[in-house]
Write a protein that holds these residues in place. Structure first.
Motif, PDB file in Angstrom:
ATOM      1  N   GLY A  31      -3.928   0.332  10.833  1.00 47.03           N
ATOM      2  CA  GLY A  31      -4.946   0.929   9.991  1.00 47.03           C
ATOM      3  C   GLY A  31      -5.606  -0.030   9.028  1.00 47.03           C
ATOM      4  N   ILE A  32      -5.086  -1.261   8.858  1.00 45.23           N
ATOM      5  CA  ILE A  32      -5.717  -2.171   7.908  1.00 45.23           C
ATOM      6  C   ILE A  32      -6.261  -3.442   8.564  1.00 45.23           C
ATOM      7  CG2 ILE A  32      -4.359  -1.294   5.977  1.00 45.23           C
ATOM      8  CD1 ILE A  32      -2.818  -3.986   6.038  1.00 45.23           C
ATOM      9  N   ILE A  33      -5.808  -3.783   9.762  1.00 45.02           N
ATOM     10  CA  ILE A  33      -6.340  -4.946  10.471  1.00 45.02           C
ATOM     11  C   ILE A  33      -6.875  -4.492  11.814  1.00 45.02           C
ATOM     12  CG2 ILE A  33      -5.800  -7.154  11.575  1.00 45.02           C
ATOM     13  CD1 ILE A  33      -3.860  -7.726   9.377  1.00 45.02           C
ATOM     14  N   GLY A  34      -8.114  -4.829  12.061  1.00 42.95           N
ATOM     15  CA  GLY A  34      -8.736  -4.499  13.332  1.00 42.95           C
ATOM     16  C   GLY A  34      -9.224  -5.769  14.007  1.00 42.95           C
ATOM     17  N   PHE A  35      -9.785  -5.613  15.185  1.00 42.72           N
ATOM     18  CA  PHE A  35     -10.317  -6.751  15.939  1.00 42.72           C
ATOM     19  C   PHE A  35     -11.689  -6.421  16.477  1.00 42.72           C
ATOM     20  CE2 PHE A  35      -5.908  -7.854  15.852  1.00 42.72           C
ATOM     21  CZ  PHE A  35      -5.896  -9.237  15.853  1.00 42.72           C
ATOM     22  N   ARG A  36     -12.572  -7.384  16.352  1.00 45.22           N
ATOM     23  CA  ARG A  36     -13.865  -7.361  17.041  1.00 45.22           C
ATOM     24  C   ARG A  36     -13.793  -8.538  17.993  1.00 45.22           C
ATOM     25  NH1 ARG A  36     -15.791  -6.814  11.591  1.00 45.22           N
ATOM     26  NH2 ARG A  36     -16.200  -4.624  11.197  1.00 45.22           N
ATOM     27  N   ASP A  37     -13.688  -8.229  19.250  1.00 46.32           N
ATOM     28  CA  ASP A  37     -13.405  -9.245  20.262  1.00 46.32           C
ATOM     29  C   ASP A  37     -12.142  -9.991  19.824  1.00 46.32           C
ATOM     30  OD1 ASP A  37     -15.515  -8.562  21.979  1.00 46.32           O
ATOM     31  OD2 ASP A  37     -16.916  -9.678  20.731  1.00 46.32           O
ATOM     32  N   GLU A  38     -12.183 -11.332  19.756  1.00 45.52           N
ATOM     33  CA  GLU A  38     -10.970 -12.081  19.419  1.00 45.52           C
ATOM     34  C   GLU A  38     -10.791 -12.299  17.919  1.00 45.52           C
ATOM     35  OE1 GLU A  38     -14.069 -15.262  20.393  1.00 45.52           O
ATOM     36  OE2 GLU A  38     -13.593 -13.258  21.064  1.00 45.52           O
ATOM     37  N   TYR A  39     -11.703 -11.794  17.102  1.00 49.34           N
ATOM     38  CA  TYR A  39     -11.652 -12.031  15.657  1.00 49.34           C
ATOM     39  C   TYR A  39     -11.045 -10.850  14.910  1.00 49.34           C
ATOM     40  CZ  TYR A  39     -14.565 -16.020  16.631  1.00 49.34           C
ATOM     41  OH  TYR A  39     -15.035 -17.208  17.129  1.00 49.34           O
ATOM     42  N   ALA A  40     -10.092 -11.162  14.033  1.00 51.24           N
ATOM     43  CA  ALA A  40      -9.461 -10.140  13.197  1.00 51.24           C
ATOM     44  C   ALA A  40     -10.339  -9.871  11.981  1.00 51.24           C
ATOM     45  CB  ALA A  40      -8.085 -10.612  12.749  1.00 51.24           C
ATOM     46  N   TYR A  41     -10.298  -8.632  11.501  1.00 47.18           N
ATOM     47  CA  TYR A  41     -11.015  -8.302  10.272  1.00 47.18           C
ATOM     48  C   TYR A  41     -10.214  -7.274   9.487  1.00 47.18           C
ATOM     49  CZ  TYR A  41     -12.545  -3.888  12.367  1.00 47.18           C
ATOM     50  OH  TYR A  41     -12.563  -2.641  12.944  1.00 47.18           O
ATOM     51  N   ALA A  42     -10.455  -7.235   8.192  1.00 46.91           N
ATOM     52  CA  ALA A  42      -9.792  -6.277   7.309  1.00 46.91           C
ATOM     53  C   ALA A  42     -10.569  -4.969   7.355  1.00 46.91           C
ATOM     54  CB  ALA A  42      -9.741  -6.821   5.893  1.00 46.91           C
ATOM     55  N   ILE A  43      -9.917  -3.916   7.803  1.00 49.19           N
ATOM     56  CA  ILE A  43     -10.559  -2.609   7.858  1.00 49.19           C
ATOM     57  C   ILE A  43     -10.814  -2.141   6.430  1.00 49.19           C
ATOM     58  CG2 ILE A  43     -10.251  -0.178   8.522  1.00 49.19           C
ATOM     59  CD1 ILE A  43      -8.638  -1.217  10.945  1.00 49.19           C
ATOM     60  N   GLU A  44     -12.032  -1.718   6.178  1.00 42.82           N
ATOM     61  CA  GLU A  44     -12.473  -1.260   4.854  1.00 42.82           C
ATOM     62  C   GLU A  44     -12.203  -2.302   3.777  1.00 42.82           C
ATOM     63  OE1 GLU A  44     -10.929   2.651   4.106  1.00 42.82           O
ATOM     64  OE2 GLU A  44     -11.868   3.474   5.898  1.00 42.82           O
ATOM     65  N   GLY A  45     -12.202  -3.594   4.149  1.00 44.88           N
ATOM     66  CA  GLY A  45     -12.024  -4.668   3.173  1.00 44.88           C
ATOM     67  C   GLY A  45     -10.670  -4.684   2.485  1.00 44.88           C
ATOM     68  N   ASP A  46      -9.644  -4.131   3.121  1.00 42.95           N
ATOM     69  CA  ASP A  46      -8.314  -4.072   2.517  1.00 42.95           C
ATOM     70  C   ASP A  46      -7.863  -5.467   2.072  1.00 42.95           C
ATOM     71  OD1 ASP A  46      -5.251  -4.264   2.678  1.00 42.95           O
ATOM     72  OD2 ASP A  46      -5.590  -2.102   2.729  1.00 42.95           O
ATOM     73  N   PRO A  47      -7.528  -5.654   0.785  1.00 43.36           N
ATOM     74  CA  PRO A  47      -7.156  -6.979   0.296  1.00 43.36           C
ATOM     75  C   PRO A  47      -5.860  -7.523   0.916  1.00 43.36           C
ATOM     76  CG  PRO A  47      -6.996  -5.339  -1.461  1.00 43.36           C
ATOM     77  CD  PRO A  47      -7.587  -4.653  -0.267  1.00 43.36           C
ATOM     78  N   ARG A  48      -4.910  -6.646   1.236  1.00 39.66           N
ATOM     79  CA  ARG A  48      -3.680  -7.114   1.901  1.00 39.66           C
ATOM     80  C   ARG A  48      -4.005  -7.656   3.280  1.00 39.66           C
ATOM     81  NH1 ARG A  48       0.310  -2.554   2.530  1.00 39.66           N
ATOM     82  NH2 ARG A  48      -1.585  -1.554   3.195  1.00 39.66           N
ATOM     83  N   ALA A  49      -4.892  -6.960   3.988  1.00 43.96           N
ATOM     84  CA  ALA A  49      -5.284  -7.411   5.317  1.00 43.96           C
ATOM     85  C   ALA A  49      -6.046  -8.728   5.229  1.00 43.96           C
ATOM     86  CB  ALA A  49      -6.137  -6.351   6.002  1.00 43.96           C
TER      87      ALA A  49
END
Length: 132
Positions: A31-49
């Motif tokens: 719920g806090i780390i997602g992927f767009r293709d091979e790149y990880a991103y913080a879902i909703e800008g979560d600071p922990r992610a």
């Protein structure tokens, strides 16, 4: 240090480390780390992610890791096409589906990225994803 020994005989206590913002020793919730293709991103800008992605694991900075994830996605997309083609041998389709099932298992390499890829639109542009 021996349990029950006098305080003077105990090892000196080490300073406690400041609690970090990343998620230690447990799986990172999807719920806090997602992927767009091979790149990880913080879902909703979560600071922990963000800290986990950028500072701790450096998921998007390590080129060899990005290349391996890119290769995994290419195989995954090919398996999706095979699994969704009704005119392909049923045994081949079953093998492709089994590979896809294994790729999203909790203990699979790149499992979170694989799950994100399977939720993304089909590479064929239709709703035939993993048709059985």
């Amino acid at each position: 240090m021996i349990p029950g020994s006098a305080p003077a005989q105990r090892a000196p206590s080490w300073p406690r480390r400041r609690r970090s913002s990343f998620i230690p020793r447990r799986r990172i919730p999807s719920g806090i780390i997602g992927f767009r293709d091979e790149y990880a991103y913080a879902i909703e800008g979560d600071p922990r992610a963000e800290a986990t992605i950028d500072e701790v694991l450096q998921l998007n900075q390590r080129q060899p890791l990005l290349e391996r994830r890119r290769e995994h996605l290419a195989i995954m997309r090919a398996m999706q096409v095979i699994a969704g083609q009704p005119d392909i041998d049923p045994a081949e389709r079953a093998r492709a589906r089994a590979w896809l099932d294994r790729s999203v298992a909790d203990d699979a390499e790149y499992a979170a990225m694989s799950r994100s890829a399977l939720r993304a639109p089909s590479p064929r542009g239709d709703a035939s994803r993993l048709a059985r």
